[in-house]
Write an enzyme that holds these catalytic residues in place. Structure first.
Site, PDB file in Angstrom:
ATOM      1  N   TYR A 194       0.820  -1.213   0.000  1.00  0.00           N
ATOM      2  CA  TYR A 194       0.000   0.000   0.000  1.00  0.00           C
ATOM      3  C   TYR A 194       0.855   1.265   0.000  1.00  0.00           C
ATOM      4  O   TYR A 194       0.394   2.336  -0.359  1.00  0.00           O
ATOM      5  CB  TYR A 194      -0.953   0.036   1.208  1.00  0.00           C
ATOM      6  CG  TYR A 194      -2.015  -1.045   1.204  1.00  0.00           C
ATOM      7  CD1 TYR A 194      -2.227  -1.847   0.089  1.00  0.00           C
ATOM      8  CD2 TYR A 194      -2.814  -1.270   2.313  1.00  0.00           C
ATOM      9  CE1 TYR A 194      -3.185  -2.840   0.083  1.00  0.00           C
ATOM     10  CE2 TYR A 194      -3.784  -2.269   2.318  1.00  0.00           C
ATOM     11  CZ  TYR A 194      -3.950  -3.049   1.208  1.00  0.00           C
ATOM     12  OH  TYR A 194      -4.902  -4.038   1.200  1.00  0.00           O
ATOM     13  N   LYS A 227       3.652 -15.442   2.732  1.00  0.00           N
ATOM     14  CA  LYS A 227       3.533 -16.233   1.495  1.00  0.00           C
ATOM     15  C   LYS A 227       4.949 -16.554   1.037  1.00  0.00           C
ATOM     16  O   LYS A 227       5.391 -16.177  -0.053  1.00  0.00           O
ATOM     17  CB  LYS A 227       2.750 -15.394   0.464  1.00  0.00           C
ATOM     18  CG  LYS A 227       2.380 -16.114  -0.805  1.00  0.00           C
ATOM     19  CD  LYS A 227       1.268 -17.123  -0.629  1.00  0.00           C
ATOM     20  CE  LYS A 227       0.997 -17.849  -1.934  1.00  0.00           C
ATOM     21  NZ  LYS A 227       0.234 -19.086  -1.755  1.00  0.00           N
ATOM     22  N   ASP A 238      -2.820 -18.155   2.417  1.00  0.00           N
ATOM     23  CA  ASP A 238      -4.003 -18.822   1.859  1.00  0.00           C
ATOM     24  C   ASP A 238      -4.547 -19.852   2.843  1.00  0.00           C
ATOM     25  O   ASP A 238      -5.759 -19.995   3.042  1.00  0.00           O
ATOM     26  CB  ASP A 238      -3.716 -19.428   0.478  1.00  0.00           C
ATOM     27  CG  ASP A 238      -2.319 -20.017   0.353  1.00  0.00           C
ATOM     28  OD1 ASP A 238      -1.529 -19.898   1.314  1.00  0.00           O
ATOM     29  OD2 ASP A 238      -2.005 -20.592  -0.703  1.00  0.00           O
ATOM     30  N   ASP A 286      -4.988  -6.739   6.104  1.00  0.00           N
ATOM     31  CA  ASP A 286      -6.201  -6.026   5.714  1.00  0.00           C
ATOM     32  C   ASP A 286      -7.310  -7.046   5.388  1.00  0.00           C
ATOM     33  O   ASP A 286      -8.439  -6.953   5.883  1.00  0.00           O
ATOM     34  CB  ASP A 286      -5.868  -5.170   4.476  1.00  0.00           C
ATOM     35  CG  ASP A 286      -6.978  -4.226   4.093  1.00  0.00           C
ATOM     36  OD1 ASP A 286      -7.961  -4.116   4.850  1.00  0.00           O
ATOM     37  OD2 ASP A 286      -6.871  -3.585   3.027  1.00  0.00           O
ATOM     38  N   ASP A 346     -10.597  -8.483   8.011  1.00  0.00           N
ATOM     39  CA  ASP A 346     -12.008  -8.362   7.624  1.00  0.00           C
ATOM     40  C   ASP A 346     -12.698  -9.722   7.711  1.00  0.00           C
ATOM     41  O   ASP A 346     -13.832  -9.834   8.159  1.00  0.00           O
ATOM     42  CB  ASP A 346     -12.134  -7.830   6.189  1.00  0.00           C
ATOM     43  CG  ASP A 346     -12.257  -6.314   6.155  1.00  0.00           C
ATOM     44  OD1 ASP A 346     -12.008  -5.688   7.208  1.00  0.00           O
ATOM     45  OD2 ASP A 346     -12.594  -5.760   5.100  1.00  0.00           O
TER      46      ASP A 346
END
Ligand code: NAD
Length: 359
Positions: free
Chosen positions: A142, A191, A223, A247, A251
């Site tokens: 980001y 990852k 994942d 992020d 959620d």
């Protein structure tokens, strides 16, 4: 104790929910003999309308100079067409960067009174859901370079994901320290089977683990973590991860607990000046209707007392009041279920205030 709080009401339901949190804080101040001074700060769409900028420098300064910041939410349809750099969300990113808050801490906890609201099967919920996601907040993709260029007659977009060892180390320490105060289990999510940034992340976490022998460190690919959060959330105590993974996972974690209207968050850096906000957005669809759930914001205020002002008793007082109101069967529309009593935003605020008392 006297504390100066910068208050960002923001857009949509922001002003309604922040109002209730301030009333709760005022009552707590009265009960415990504190003084909370508030400074209003414009940020988001309302700041674009007023100042042509989602976070003017002088507004950021007010936040940095405060003892902590309480934020409602920003954004809305009206500002969706403004250029990227001027969008309400840019104000939020600049606020986080300007305050130097590099860690976002989000509890994913099931309130026993709202267990039915979880979309997960009862046998999974019954095992308990109570973990924290510690998300790196001001690095990674980001904040990397973003560009769109022409290449071979077509557009190519590039977003850079970069982390330095020191950026990973400081968020890693918050993960380990948080685990130390809880059940001493830290799961580092990355990852590393694909990304260099993740391989560095993993290496730094393992190096840090030597300094925290009392904390059990595990690794999980992002994942797999997304699956495990819905399959067996009881396994988690503290999850630490980078910005974009955090992020998305936070959620997901908030969904399994029922309503996003209930969940607070804190963002902290090297000082005690933190940013406290509910995890939801400005909910333009219900703005101005006095039906929003103010509890996420009220619990954010409680987190501010606990983590920035060192007032654990006052924080407990708020959390116990919320629990007592839920015990009495009062619910806002988003968490309503059969046999409960539906109340609006301001009524929910009043009920919580009526339950505040010193132990
Ligand atoms: P949202 O969280 O605002 O709303 C999602 C859904 O949840 C809506 O149906 C809404 O009514 C409901 N909801 C949210 N908070 C609630 C509450 N306290 N009580 C009852 N119901 C609640 O997400 P969105 O619709 O994707 O985004 C709306 C705007 O908010 C967008 O402009 C987005 O960019 C912005 N946003 C801001 C923040 C922030 O300020 N930190 C975070 C996320 C989204």
């Amino acid at each position: 104790m006297t504390k100066n709080i910068a208050v960002i009401r923001g857009d949509g339901i922001g002003p309604e929910i922040v109002e209730q949190a301030l009333k709760v804080l005022n009552k707590v101040a009265e009960i415990y003999g504190h003084t909370f001074n508030y400074t209003d700060v414009d940020m988001g769409g309302c700041a674009i309308d007023k100042w042509g900028n989602p976070l003017p420098e002088e507004m950021l300064k007010k936040c940095v100079e405060s003892d902590s910041v309480l934020l409602g939410a920003v954004g809305g349809e009206k500002w969706n067409s403004v250029p990227g750099d001027m969008r309400p969300e840019k104000g939020l990113l600049r606020l986080r960067a300007g305050m130097g808050v590099y860690s976002n801490n989000r509890p994913a906890k099931i309130w026993k009174q709202l267990a039915d609201a979880s979309p997960l099967k009862k046998e999974i919920v019954d095992k308990g859901i109570d973990f924290i996601i510690v998300r790196e907040l001001i690095g990674g993709i980001y904040f990397g370079e973003h560009k769109t260029e022409e290449e071979n007659g077509e557009k190519k977009a590039v977003d850079v994901l970069a982390y330095t060892e020191s950026e990973i180390e400081r968020i890693g320490r918050i993960g380990f320290e948080t685990a130390r105060k809880r059940n001493k289990k830290l799961c580092s999510v990355e990852k590393s089977n694909v990304l260099d940034s993740s391989r560095l992340w993993k290496a730094v976490m393992h190096r840090l683990a030597e300094e925290y022998p009392d904390v059990e460190l595990s690794d999980m690919l992002v994942d797999n973590c997304a699956m495990q959060i819905v399959k067996n959330p009881a396994q988690f105590d503290v999850v630490v991860t980078e910005n974009m993974f955090g992020d998305i996972l936070s959620d997901e974690a908030s969904m399994i607990t029922g309503s996003i209207g209930m969940i607070p968050s804190s963002s902290l850096g090297a000082t005690s000046c933190g940013l406290y906000e509910p995890i939801h957005g400005s909910a333009p669809d219900i703005a101005g209707m006095d039906i929003a759930n103010p509890i996420g914001t009220i619990l954010s205020a409680a987190m501010m007392l606990r983590y920035s002002f060192d007032m654990p008793e006052e924080a407990d007082c708020i959390e116990n009041a919320v629990s007592a109101v839920l015990d009495d069967g009062f619910r806002t529309a988003d968490i309503m279920s059969d046999g409960c009593k539906k109340v609006g935003c301001s009524e929910m605020g009043k009920l919580i205030i009526s339950k505040l008392s010193r132990k």
